[in-house]
Scaffold this motif. Sequence first.
Motif, mmCIF file in Angstrom:
data_model
loop_
_atom_site.group_PDB
_atom_site.id
_atom_site.type_symbol
_atom_site.label_atom_id
_atom_site.label_comp_id
_atom_site.label_asym_id
_atom_site.label_seq_id
_atom_site.Cartn_x
_atom_site.Cartn_y
_atom_site.Cartn_z
ATOM 1 N N CYS A 84 0.819 -1.217 0.000
ATOM 2 C CA CYS A 84 0.000 0.000 0.000
ATOM 3 C C CYS A 84 0.853 1.268 0.000
ATOM 4 O O CYS A 84 0.506 2.256 -0.658
ATOM 5 C CB CYS A 84 -0.945 -0.011 1.197
ATOM 6 N N THR A 85 1.955 1.252 0.747
ATOM 7 C CA THR A 85 2.838 2.424 0.777
ATOM 8 C C THR A 85 3.443 2.677 -0.597
ATOM 9 O O THR A 85 3.453 3.805 -1.094
ATOM 10 C CB THR A 85 3.949 2.230 1.821
ATOM 11 N N ARG A 88 0.818 3.916 -3.149
ATOM 12 C CA ARG A 88 0.560 5.352 -2.980
ATOM 13 C C ARG A 88 1.685 6.195 -3.588
ATOM 14 O O ARG A 88 1.432 7.199 -4.257
ATOM 15 C CB ARG A 88 0.395 5.652 -1.489
ATOM 16 N N GLU A 89 2.914 5.769 -3.370
ATOM 17 C CA GLU A 89 4.074 6.518 -3.881
ATOM 18 C C GLU A 89 4.163 6.461 -5.403
ATOM 19 O O GLU A 89 4.543 7.453 -6.040
ATOM 20 C CB GLU A 89 5.356 5.954 -3.271
ATOM 21 N N ASP A 100 -2.279 9.137 3.628
ATOM 22 C CA ASP A 100 -1.761 8.304 4.709
ATOM 23 C C ASP A 100 -2.867 7.380 5.205
ATOM 24 O O ASP A 100 -4.025 7.520 4.840
ATOM 25 C CB ASP A 100 -1.197 9.150 5.861
ATOM 26 N N HIS A 122 -0.152 -6.118 5.433
ATOM 27 C CA HIS A 122 1.158 -6.069 4.789
ATOM 28 C C HIS A 122 1.903 -7.401 4.947
ATOM 29 O O HIS A 122 2.119 -7.895 6.057
ATOM 30 C CB HIS A 122 2.002 -4.946 5.380
#
Length: 267
Positions: A84-85, A88-89, A100, A122
């Motif tokens: 997910c991080t 998003r990036e 966030d 995760h």
Amino acid sequence: MLIAQLSDCHITIPEEDFAKLYNPADKLREAARHVNNSVNRPDLVFLTGDLVNTAKAEEYEVLRGILPEFEMPVYLLPGNHDDCTLLREMFPDHDYLPTDGKLNYVVEGWPLKFICLDTNIHGKPQGHLGHEQLNWLDQELTRETDRPVVIFMHHPPFKTGLTSMDEMGLLDMDDFAEVISRHKNIKRVLCGHLHRSIQKLIGGTLVQVCPSTSHQIRLLLAENNELGTTFEPPEYLLHYWTEKDGLVTHNDYVKDYKVAWTLKGEM
């Protein structure tokens, strides 16, 4: 309106054995071509998770190169194969994604209200929503009780009989069912993850699972805990909404079949 739901495209880089076996990137490109040129051209597209196969930046780069081939808005949801991080990036232009926290969001501006949920844990194959997300969902459903709602999420909230896949299911499916049972404006819950077309009534709402554009899971039910994949045709769901008749869902294959005959006018 028409909504195309594609799922579990499992994009990877061309050098990987996975890519040589399934050709997932080429299949997603063909899916984009198909929906763009379809007589049933959708107004928007949702990709319901497992966007890439091993959550590497290089895989998301391949996906970034394919998405512009869709000629309508595309909305991304994470699956258990996603990070997910990193998602998003890698997609800052997809500004509907929260900056966030969990990747929950609402899509407005259409006859239906679309609520998208993040079931990702995760590094684990199972899915989970948790009290905070379920409370957020409950509030969104309560906000407009007379407006029809469609919920998108990756992990289906029910057992399927596919034993090996059920072991990788949604951990708090009973809590989810309890929330949606309180709301009568939900027209459908739409999921991925299982690489097959499957339906079940949960909390008074029909839940539907979208097949994969890459490969399907072999249909092995009951006590058979073997996990296998098949080369069944790439497939997606096409959801057709009218104010008069509500939401109707069709399966469509990512292939152009020859038309045997047509008849216009009165039957």
